[in-house]
Design an enzyme around this catalytic site. Sequence first.
Site, mmCIF file in Angstrom:
data_model
loop_
_atom_site.group_PDB
_atom_site.id
_atom_site.type_symbol
_atom_site.label_atom_id
_atom_site.label_comp_id
_atom_site.label_asym_id
_atom_site.label_seq_id
_atom_site.Cartn_x
_atom_site.Cartn_y
_atom_site.Cartn_z
ATOM 1 N N HIS A 175 30.640 54.435 20.579
ATOM 2 C CA HIS A 175 31.674 53.273 20.306
ATOM 3 C C HIS A 175 32.992 53.882 19.542
ATOM 4 O O HIS A 175 33.076 55.286 19.014
ATOM 5 C CB HIS A 175 31.306 52.144 19.712
ATOM 6 C CG HIS A 175 30.970 52.225 18.270
ATOM 7 N ND1 HIS A 175 29.841 52.961 17.750
ATOM 8 C CD2 HIS A 175 31.373 51.768 17.219
ATOM 9 C CE1 HIS A 175 29.611 52.858 16.530
ATOM 10 N NE2 HIS A 175 30.434 52.258 15.812
ATOM 11 N N HIS A 197 34.695 53.460 16.938
ATOM 12 C CA HIS A 197 35.165 53.504 15.323
ATOM 13 C C HIS A 197 35.494 54.755 15.144
ATOM 14 O O HIS A 197 34.651 55.879 15.360
ATOM 15 C CB HIS A 197 33.820 52.734 14.797
ATOM 16 C CG HIS A 197 34.003 51.263 14.618
ATOM 17 N ND1 HIS A 197 32.936 50.514 14.289
ATOM 18 C CD2 HIS A 197 35.203 50.424 15.031
ATOM 19 C CE1 HIS A 197 33.322 49.251 14.590
ATOM 20 N NE2 HIS A 197 34.342 49.237 14.760
ATOM 21 N N ASP A 220 34.614 56.718 12.358
ATOM 22 C CA ASP A 220 33.507 57.230 11.756
ATOM 23 C C ASP A 220 32.534 57.950 12.710
ATOM 24 O O ASP A 220 31.417 58.558 12.847
ATOM 25 C CB ASP A 220 32.744 56.686 10.545
ATOM 26 C CG ASP A 220 32.014 55.265 11.263
ATOM 27 O OD1 ASP A 220 32.640 54.513 11.975
ATOM 28 O OD2 ASP A 220 30.988 55.003 10.870
ATOM 29 N N HIS A 221 32.873 57.595 14.011
ATOM 30 C CA HIS A 221 31.955 58.015 15.090
ATOM 31 C C HIS A 221 32.745 59.060 16.014
ATOM 32 O O HIS A 221 32.102 59.493 17.171
ATOM 33 C CB HIS A 221 31.555 56.988 15.928
ATOM 34 C CG HIS A 221 30.515 55.982 15.242
ATOM 35 N ND1 HIS A 221 29.202 56.353 15.180
ATOM 36 C CD2 HIS A 221 30.745 55.414 14.205
ATOM 37 C CE1 HIS A 221 28.684 55.192 14.372
ATOM 38 N NE2 HIS A 221 29.609 54.990 13.526
HETATM 39 FE FE FE Z 1 29.707 53.542 11.912
HETATM 40 ZN ZN ZN Z 2 30.720 51.406 13.955
#
Ligand code: FE
Ligand code: ZN
Length: 239
Positions: free
Chosen positions: A55, A57, A59-60
């Site tokens: 996904h 976000h 942090d990914h």
């Molecule tokens: Fe996350």
């Molecule tokens: Zn997330």
Amino acid sequence: MLEIVPVPAFTDNYIWLVHDPVCGETAIVDPGDAAPALAETERRGWTVTQVWNTHHHWDHTGGNRAIKEATGCIVSGPAAEDIKVRDVALADGNPLRIGAHDGRVIEIPGHTLGHIALVFDDARIAFVGDTLFAMGCGRLFEGTAQQMHDSLQRLAALPEDTALYCGHEYTLANARFAAHAEPDNPAIAARLKEVEQLRSEGRVTLPTTVAQERATNPFVRASSWQDFAALRAEKDSFR
Ligand code: FE
Ligand code: ZN
């Protein structure tokens, strides 16, 4: 056999390295940060050929660009989301491949609307991002409780020996909430003890399995989306 290695990032993220020793390829799942992922692949002498995102976000996906620039890898991520430097847009049923290992995409909206899981049926492996966590689930940032409930049920319907690789080390906090939500569940009580021990030694509590989640994850065990919604609301303010 695929070799799967966690790379800790930020405070509690895991970036997963997926290595096929036969063909020598390595995929990086959800690189929020390029530096620790590339340091680990270099240390192991592994060649990075792919990035897979579950996904959008930060942090990914925050490491996508730097990893692509450093390695020339192909970046695959959910078709329904805005993914940095994506080469391949993945939708439900689309194939994935590393070496001779075939995977497929399933859409699991709720945490975000375009969230996907990457499932390798024969290898009994799934990367589930921030949808299912060991003994818990992701917050509803974009989707509805009904969508998240359906997504968790989709993951729980995979074969029970499927290993589930999650995006964060949230297991201890989730286990404490699970023990509060189901005080009479002996499987939860036993797993809470195990997780307390593992975390006191600084060890990784993942992957989990479909069987463990069916037995100990109150969000998976909720019998309706309405029950799920009540549980999710309670967890949001649980200390
Ligand atoms: Fe996350
Ligand atoms: Zn997330």
